[in-house]
Write a protein that holds these residues in place. Sequence first.
Motif, PDB file in Angstrom:
ATOM      1  N   VAL A 115       1.574  -1.466  -0.064  1.00 50.26           N
ATOM      2  CA  VAL A 115      -0.626   0.234   0.078  1.00 50.26           C
ATOM      3  C   VAL A 115       0.414   1.216   0.018  1.00 50.26           C
ATOM      4  O   VAL A 115       1.391   1.572   1.106  1.00 50.26           O
ATOM      5  CB  VAL A 115      -0.831   0.508   1.238  1.00 50.26           C
ATOM      6  CG1 VAL A 115      -1.647   1.662   1.163  1.00 50.26           C
ATOM      7  CG2 VAL A 115      -1.512  -1.494   1.274  1.00 50.26           C
ATOM      8  N   HIS A 116       0.658   2.410  -0.936  1.00 47.95           N
ATOM      9  CA  HIS A 116       1.216   3.721  -1.362  1.00 47.95           C
ATOM     10  C   HIS A 116       0.968   4.450  -0.226  1.00 47.95           C
ATOM     11  O   HIS A 116       0.514   5.262   0.239  1.00 47.95           O
ATOM     12  CB  HIS A 116       1.800   3.350  -2.351  1.00 47.95           C
ATOM     13  CG  HIS A 116       3.192   2.801  -3.221  1.00 47.95           C
ATOM     14  ND1 HIS A 116       3.702   3.271  -3.993  1.00 47.95           N
ATOM     15  CD2 HIS A 116       3.203   1.707  -2.229  1.00 47.95           C
ATOM     16  CE1 HIS A 116       4.811   2.581  -4.672  1.00 47.95           C
ATOM     17  NE2 HIS A 116       4.118   0.993  -4.020  1.00 47.95           N
ATOM     18  N   HIS A 117      -0.748   4.613  -0.194  1.00 48.70           N
ATOM     19  CA  HIS A 117      -1.513   5.633  -0.461  1.00 48.70           C
ATOM     20  C   HIS A 117      -3.213   4.431   0.392  1.00 48.70           C
ATOM     21  O   HIS A 117      -3.622   3.974  -0.337  1.00 48.70           O
ATOM     22  CB  HIS A 117      -2.188   6.101  -1.824  1.00 48.70           C
ATOM     23  CG  HIS A 117      -0.524   7.235  -1.906  1.00 48.70           C
ATOM     24  ND1 HIS A 117      -0.109   7.676  -1.211  1.00 48.70           N
ATOM     25  CD2 HIS A 117      -0.316   6.814  -2.989  1.00 48.70           C
ATOM     26  CE1 HIS A 117       1.437   8.450  -2.090  1.00 48.70           C
ATOM     27  NE2 HIS A 117       1.146   7.530  -3.274  1.00 48.70           N
ATOM     28  N   ALA A 118      -3.644   5.781   1.238  1.00 49.46           N
ATOM     29  CA  ALA A 118      -4.895   5.173   1.603  1.00 49.46           C
ATOM     30  C   ALA A 118      -5.399   6.499   1.959  1.00 49.46           C
ATOM     31  O   ALA A 118      -5.279   6.782   2.770  1.00 49.46           O
ATOM     32  CB  ALA A 118      -4.652   4.193   2.569  1.00 49.46           C
ATOM     33  N   VAL A 168      -6.709  -3.830  12.188  1.00 46.34           N
ATOM     34  CA  VAL A 168      -6.460  -3.112  11.499  1.00 46.34           C
ATOM     35  C   VAL A 168      -7.638  -2.280  11.023  1.00 46.34           C
ATOM     36  O   VAL A 168      -8.634  -3.470   9.819  1.00 46.34           O
ATOM     37  CB  VAL A 168      -5.956  -3.571  10.285  1.00 46.34           C
ATOM     38  CG1 VAL A 168      -4.337  -2.613   9.504  1.00 46.34           C
ATOM     39  CG2 VAL A 168      -4.394  -4.369  10.777  1.00 46.34           C
ATOM     40  N   LEU A 169      -7.288  -1.080  10.937  1.00 48.19           N
ATOM     41  CA  LEU A 169      -8.455  -0.597  10.155  1.00 48.19           C
ATOM     42  C   LEU A 169      -8.262  -0.238   8.862  1.00 48.19           C
ATOM     43  O   LEU A 169      -7.751   0.236   8.357  1.00 48.19           O
ATOM     44  CB  LEU A 169      -8.687   0.791  10.826  1.00 48.19           C
ATOM     45  CG  LEU A 169     -10.040   1.550  10.837  1.00 48.19           C
ATOM     46  CD1 LEU A 169     -11.297   1.077  11.154  1.00 48.19           C
ATOM     47  CD2 LEU A 169      -9.579   3.405  11.347  1.00 48.19           C
ATOM     48  N   GLY A 170      -9.776   0.277   8.239  1.00 52.23           N
ATOM     49  CA  GLY A 170      -9.403   1.109   6.634  1.00 52.23           C
ATOM     50  C   GLY A 170      -9.968   0.226   6.163  1.00 52.23           C
ATOM     51  O   GLY A 170     -10.082  -1.070   6.058  1.00 52.23           O
ATOM     52  N   SER A 171     -10.564   0.986   4.660  1.00 48.78           N
ATOM     53  CA  SER A 171     -11.109   0.725   3.655  1.00 48.78           C
ATOM     54  C   SER A 171     -10.295   0.326   1.636  1.00 48.78           C
ATOM     55  O   SER A 171     -10.509   0.058   1.481  1.00 48.78           O
ATOM     56  CB  SER A 171     -12.041   0.870   3.106  1.00 48.78           C
ATOM     57  OG  SER A 171     -13.486   0.591   4.417  1.00 48.78           O
ATOM     58  N   PHE A 185      -5.280  -0.364   6.194  1.00 50.82           N
ATOM     59  CA  PHE A 185      -4.045   0.675   6.398  1.00 50.82           C
ATOM     60  C   PHE A 185      -2.894   0.158   6.778  1.00 50.82           C
ATOM     61  O   PHE A 185      -2.641  -0.062   8.345  1.00 50.82           O
ATOM     62  CB  PHE A 185      -4.783   1.580   7.459  1.00 50.82           C
ATOM     63  CG  PHE A 185      -6.268   2.972   7.327  1.00 50.82           C
ATOM     64  CD1 PHE A 185      -6.310   3.228   6.113  1.00 50.82           C
ATOM     65  CD2 PHE A 185      -6.935   3.250   7.944  1.00 50.82           C
ATOM     66  CE1 PHE A 185      -7.351   3.842   5.348  1.00 50.82           C
ATOM     67  CE2 PHE A 185      -7.776   3.811   7.894  1.00 50.82           C
ATOM     68  CZ  PHE A 185      -8.081   4.255   6.455  1.00 50.82           C
ATOM     69  N   ALA A 186      -2.166  -0.365   6.071  1.00 53.61           N
ATOM     70  CA  ALA A 186      -0.867  -1.460   6.575  1.00 53.61           C
ATOM     71  C   ALA A 186       0.347  -1.100   5.607  1.00 53.61           C
ATOM     72  O   ALA A 186      -0.155  -0.763   3.840  1.00 53.61           O
ATOM     73  CB  ALA A 186      -1.548  -2.506   6.727  1.00 53.61           C
ATOM     74  N   GLU A 187       1.152  -1.426   5.770  1.00 52.47           N
ATOM     75  CA  GLU A 187       2.722  -1.491   4.157  1.00 52.47           C
ATOM     76  C   GLU A 187       1.698  -2.204   3.566  1.00 52.47           C
ATOM     77  O   GLU A 187       1.809  -2.052   2.958  1.00 52.47           O
ATOM     78  CB  GLU A 187       3.495  -1.624   5.290  1.00 52.47           C
ATOM     79  CG  GLU A 187       4.064  -0.913   6.433  1.00 52.47           C
ATOM     80  CD  GLU A 187       5.073  -0.460   7.163  1.00 52.47           C
ATOM     81  OE1 GLU A 187       6.204  -0.110   7.265  1.00 52.47           O
ATOM     82  OE2 GLU A 187       5.711  -2.268   7.474  1.00 52.47           O
ATOM     83  N   VAL A 189      -6.701  11.886   2.325  1.00 59.20           N
ATOM     84  CA  VAL A 189      -5.647  10.669   1.969  1.00 59.20           C
ATOM     85  C   VAL A 189      -4.406  10.411   2.826  1.00 59.20           C
ATOM     86  O   VAL A 189      -3.728  11.946   3.135  1.00 59.20           O
ATOM     87  CB  VAL A 189      -5.341  11.083   0.352  1.00 59.20           C
ATOM     88  CG1 VAL A 189      -4.464   9.514   0.044  1.00 59.20           C
ATOM     89  CG2 VAL A 189      -6.311  10.751  -0.816  1.00 59.20           C
ATOM     90  N   LEU A 190      -3.730   9.414   3.232  1.00 56.14           N
ATOM     91  CA  LEU A 190      -2.771   9.260   3.916  1.00 56.14           C
ATOM     92  C   LEU A 190      -1.862   8.664   3.194  1.00 56.14           C
ATOM     93  O   LEU A 190      -2.009   7.687   2.118  1.00 56.14           O
ATOM     94  CB  LEU A 190      -3.253   8.418   5.134  1.00 56.14           C
ATOM     95  CG  LEU A 190      -4.425   8.621   5.685  1.00 56.14           C
ATOM     96  CD1 LEU A 190      -4.832   7.317   7.021  1.00 56.14           C
ATOM     97  CD2 LEU A 190      -4.749   9.960   7.056  1.00 56.14           C
TER      98      LEU A 190
END
Length: 320
Positions: A35-38, A58-61, A91-93, A300-301
């Motif tokens: 993952v580069h961006h979330a 782990v959070l995120g979609s 939300f993870a590498e 964006v993260l």
Amino acid sequence: MSVRALVVDPSVSESVRPADVPDPVAGPDQVVLEVHHASLNHGDLNDARTGRVPPGAVLGSDAAGVVVQAAADGTGPAVGTRVVALTAGAFAERTTVGVDGLAPVPESVDLVTAAALPVAGLAALRSLRAAGLTSRKRVLVTGASGGVGRFAVQLAAHAGAHVIASVGSAGRGEGLAKAGAAEVLIGLADLDRPVDIVIDNVGGPQLVEAWSMLAPGGSLQSVGWTSGQPATFPPYSTIGPAKSLTSFVNEGEFAADLAILVQLVAEGALRTEIGWHGSWENVAEAGKALRGRQVNGKAVLDIDTHGRRHAAEDVVVEPR
């Protein structure tokens, strides 16, 4: 091995913190995505605060990055493919993604832009489709300054509809006319004619008000509830000519619709507005800005992995 990730922790700000978690293990129909961006959604914040995603998970979609391990069953993209994905634990590498939950991203579309598409873009595209969008229909988008709202305005306008964007303040309406809104309203007080479709992101009293302006045969899609307030319908307000209020959630397979969104971006027909962009180390700051309605569009993260190795060092590509 382990990877760095953002996990749910109800004891900290915005209920999310960094942690080390086990390296993801892919199923036969899943790829491993570096993952580069979330992108951060209201739904992610609600998942963390309400317990829908349990503490430690782990959070995120929404994620965009590069495939570093192809699916073992031979389906899906090859190693090195740039993709956008909708997947739990984004939300993870590195994370796993089913091949039905991703789409390739052409070089003409940067991954920051792609990361903003999944949850919000799919919700806009699918809710408009469910509502029966056609040209010349009058479409009201409430909470139009947010991620779903801005995509819905553009997609409805692209289809030839008359789009009315409702926002909470003049500042929140910036750019919506350029995005395709024929009218930009603060609230709904100046809405003087019935509408055929409502894409509601606000809920509460505004949902009730929007329902009262829905024409016979119309469809109100309840996509979000950022107001956090209850919706109380007056007596007999649901009695009369047939119209519908439909609950909405993204579910099923996403690959085909993600590909549609990416193609629209590549063609210049869909634009992603990013109102907050920064390191995932500042996720609490992004969450506060999002909840405080200080973000027009998406947050964006950047997944900053200081020790990230190149994909070529991470994987072994077997000869065919």
